[in-house]
Design an enzyme around this catalytic site. Sequence first.
Site, mmCIF file in Angstrom:
data_model
loop_
_atom_site.group_PDB
_atom_site.id
_atom_site.type_symbol
_atom_site.label_atom_id
_atom_site.label_comp_id
_atom_site.label_asym_id
_atom_site.label_seq_id
_atom_site.Cartn_x
_atom_site.Cartn_y
_atom_site.Cartn_z
ATOM 1 N N SER A 1 0.851 -1.201 0.000
ATOM 2 C CA SER A 1 0.000 0.000 0.000
ATOM 3 C C SER A 1 0.878 1.238 0.000
ATOM 4 O O SER A 1 1.717 1.413 0.903
ATOM 5 C CB SER A 1 -0.883 0.025 1.250
ATOM 6 O OG SER A 1 -1.362 1.352 1.456
ATOM 7 N N HIS B 1 -1.435 -1.338 -4.060
ATOM 8 C CA HIS B 1 -2.671 -0.930 -3.384
ATOM 9 C C HIS B 1 -2.645 0.574 -3.175
ATOM 10 O O HIS B 1 -1.681 1.121 -2.613
ATOM 11 C CB HIS B 1 -2.779 -1.657 -2.034
ATOM 12 C CG HIS B 1 -4.062 -1.452 -1.300
ATOM 13 N ND1 HIS B 1 -5.218 -2.143 -1.613
ATOM 14 C CD2 HIS B 1 -4.369 -0.628 -0.269
ATOM 15 C CE1 HIS B 1 -6.176 -1.745 -0.780
ATOM 16 N NE2 HIS B 1 -5.698 -0.854 0.037
ATOM 17 N N ASP C 1 -4.660 3.769 -1.630
ATOM 18 C CA ASP C 1 -5.721 4.150 -0.694
ATOM 19 C C ASP C 1 -6.211 5.556 -0.968
ATOM 20 O O ASP C 1 -5.471 6.527 -0.790
ATOM 21 C CB ASP C 1 -5.193 4.073 0.754
ATOM 22 C CG ASP C 1 -5.036 2.644 1.217
ATOM 23 O OD1 ASP C 1 -3.952 2.301 1.714
ATOM 24 O OD2 ASP C 1 -5.992 1.868 1.058
ATOM 25 N N MET D 1 -8.722 8.424 0.137
ATOM 26 C CA MET D 1 -9.506 8.821 1.302
ATOM 27 C C MET D 1 -9.997 10.256 1.100
ATOM 28 O O MET D 1 -9.237 11.118 0.640
ATOM 29 C CB MET D 1 -8.650 8.746 2.565
ATOM 30 C CG MET D 1 -8.082 7.364 2.829
ATOM 31 S SD MET D 1 -7.089 7.364 4.339
ATOM 32 C CE MET D 1 -6.350 5.728 4.221
ATOM 33 N N HIS E 1 -8.462 1.409 -3.596
ATOM 34 C CA HIS E 1 -9.361 1.239 -2.454
ATOM 35 C C HIS E 1 -10.030 2.574 -2.169
ATOM 36 O O HIS E 1 -9.392 3.492 -1.657
ATOM 37 C CB HIS E 1 -8.514 0.762 -1.253
ATOM 38 C CG HIS E 1 -9.290 0.570 0.009
ATOM 39 N ND1 HIS E 1 -8.660 0.359 1.212
ATOM 40 C CD2 HIS E 1 -10.618 0.547 0.271
ATOM 41 C CE1 HIS E 1 -9.568 0.222 2.161
ATOM 42 N NE2 HIS E 1 -10.768 0.338 1.618
ATOM 43 N N MET F 1 -12.028 4.828 -0.148
ATOM 44 C CA MET F 1 -12.605 5.110 1.167
ATOM 45 C C MET F 1 -13.226 6.505 1.092
ATOM 46 O O MET F 1 -12.721 7.492 1.637
ATOM 47 C CB MET F 1 -11.523 5.037 2.264
ATOM 48 C CG MET F 1 -11.099 3.610 2.556
ATOM 49 S SD MET F 1 -9.563 3.496 3.473
ATOM 50 C CE MET F 1 -8.397 3.613 2.110
ATOM 51 N N MET G 1 -11.585 -5.328 5.887
ATOM 52 C CA MET G 1 -10.741 -4.409 6.656
ATOM 53 C C MET G 1 -10.359 -5.088 7.960
ATOM 54 O O MET G 1 -11.231 -5.483 8.744
ATOM 55 C CB MET G 1 -11.482 -3.107 6.932
ATOM 56 C CG MET G 1 -11.629 -2.160 5.754
ATOM 57 S SD MET G 1 -10.098 -1.675 4.952
ATOM 58 C CE MET G 1 -9.226 -0.869 6.280
ATOM 59 N N ASP H 1 -6.719 -6.140 4.763
ATOM 60 C CA ASP H 1 -6.167 -4.808 4.627
ATOM 61 C C ASP H 1 -6.055 -4.126 5.997
ATOM 62 O O ASP H 1 -7.056 -3.738 6.590
ATOM 63 C CB ASP H 1 -7.072 -3.986 3.694
ATOM 64 C CG ASP H 1 -6.450 -2.668 3.328
ATOM 65 O OD1 ASP H 1 -7.133 -1.859 2.671
ATOM 66 O OD2 ASP H 1 -5.290 -2.432 3.706
HETATM 67 O O1 LIG Z 1 -6.904 1.088 3.708
HETATM 68 C C1 LIG Z 1 -5.992 1.156 4.531
HETATM 69 C C2 LIG Z 1 -6.102 2.028 5.731
HETATM 70 O O2 LIG Z 1 -7.392 2.593 5.781
HETATM 71 C C3 LIG Z 1 -4.828 0.293 4.336
HETATM 72 O O3 LIG Z 1 -4.635 -0.048 2.960
HETATM 73 C C4 LIG Z 1 -3.523 0.773 4.964
HETATM 74 O O4 LIG Z 1 -2.763 1.484 4.030
HETATM 75 C C5 LIG Z 1 -2.747 -0.442 5.411
HETATM 76 O O5 LIG Z 1 -1.628 0.010 6.110
HETATM 77 P P1 LIG Z 1 -0.819 -1.001 7.080
HETATM 78 O O6 LIG Z 1 -1.733 -1.384 8.199
HETATM 79 O O7 LIG Z 1 -0.422 -2.177 6.234
HETATM 80 O O8 LIG Z 1 0.365 -0.176 7.525
HETATM 81 CO CO LIG Z 2 -6.539 0.008 1.803
#
Ligand SMILES: O=C(CO)[C@@H](O)[C@H](O)COP(=O)(O)O
Ligand SMILES: [Co+2]
Length: 221
Positions: free
Chosen positions: A9, A34, A36, A38, A67, A69, A138, A177
Site C-alpha cells: 500500500s 494498493h 488508498d 480517502m 481502495h 474510502m 478491513m 487490509d
Molecule cells: O486502507 C488502509 C487504511 O485505511 C490500508 O490499505 C492501509 O494502508 C494499510 O496500512 P498497514 O496497516 O499495512 O500499515
Molecule cells: Co486500503
Amino acid sequence: MKTPVIAPSILSSDFARLKEEVDEVIRAGCDWIHIDVMDGHFVPNLTLGPPIVKALRRHVEATLDVHLMVECPERWIPAFVDAGADILTVHYEATPHVHRALQMIREAGLKAGLALNPGTPPDGLSYLVSDVDLVLVMTVNPGYGGQSLIPSTLAKVAEVRRMLDDAGRQDVHVEVDGGIHAGTIRRARSAGADVFVAGSAVFDELDRAKAIEALRRALDS
Ligand SMILES: O=C(CO)[C@@H](O)[C@H](O)COP(=O)(O)O
Ligand SMILES: [Co+2]
C-alpha cells in the site's frame, strides 16, 4: 487455495518519490499496488485522487488496486476508470447504492471490489456474490496505516471465503487490509485470505525487498 498476492500500500510510502517507491516493490516481485483513496469524510484522513492514479498508470504495468474510502463512491468511479485503475473497491457502508456502484465498475470493464469495515457483518455479501470480483475485509478501522490487526476480523475472513465458495465463486479474491506483517500474515492466510495489503510492513522498512521476502517466508511458514 488461490496463489497469495502481496499488495504493497503506497499510503506508507514517500509520496515525494512515489515512482521510485513503486518501482522498488515491483522489482521485488510485487505486481499489485494498493492505492488508498480517502476523502476526509468517509474516513478522517485525506490522501489522493485520480491524477495520482493517472500518473502512476503512465509508468507502471502493475495491477492498480484502488481502495475507495470515500462517501458516495459512485460519483468517483468514472474518474478512476479514466485514470487507469484495474480494480476499484467500494465500501459497503459508503453508499445506499452499493450494488449500482459495483455494476458501474464492471460495466467500465474493471474488476469490482466490495470492502467491509471491521464492524460490518458479512450478511450483505449474500446479495452481492454475483457482483464482486474481490472482497476486501478491513482488518483495521480505515483511515491510517501502521495500526494493529483486529483479531475478530479473521473470523469474518473465513466467513466471507465460505460464503463465496458456497456460492461457487472460488474465483473471487479475499483481500485483507490493515495490520498485515510477518507476525499476522500466516493467520490471515489460514483464515482464507489470498491478497495481503501491506503498507507499513513494507514501506517503513529501508530494505523493501527484504521486507517483502519476510512476508513471503511468513506465508509459507
Ligand atoms: O486502507 C488502509 C487504511 O485505511 C490500508 O490499505 C492501509 O494502508 C494499510 O496500512 P498497514 O496497516 O499495512 O500499515
Ligand atoms: Co486500503
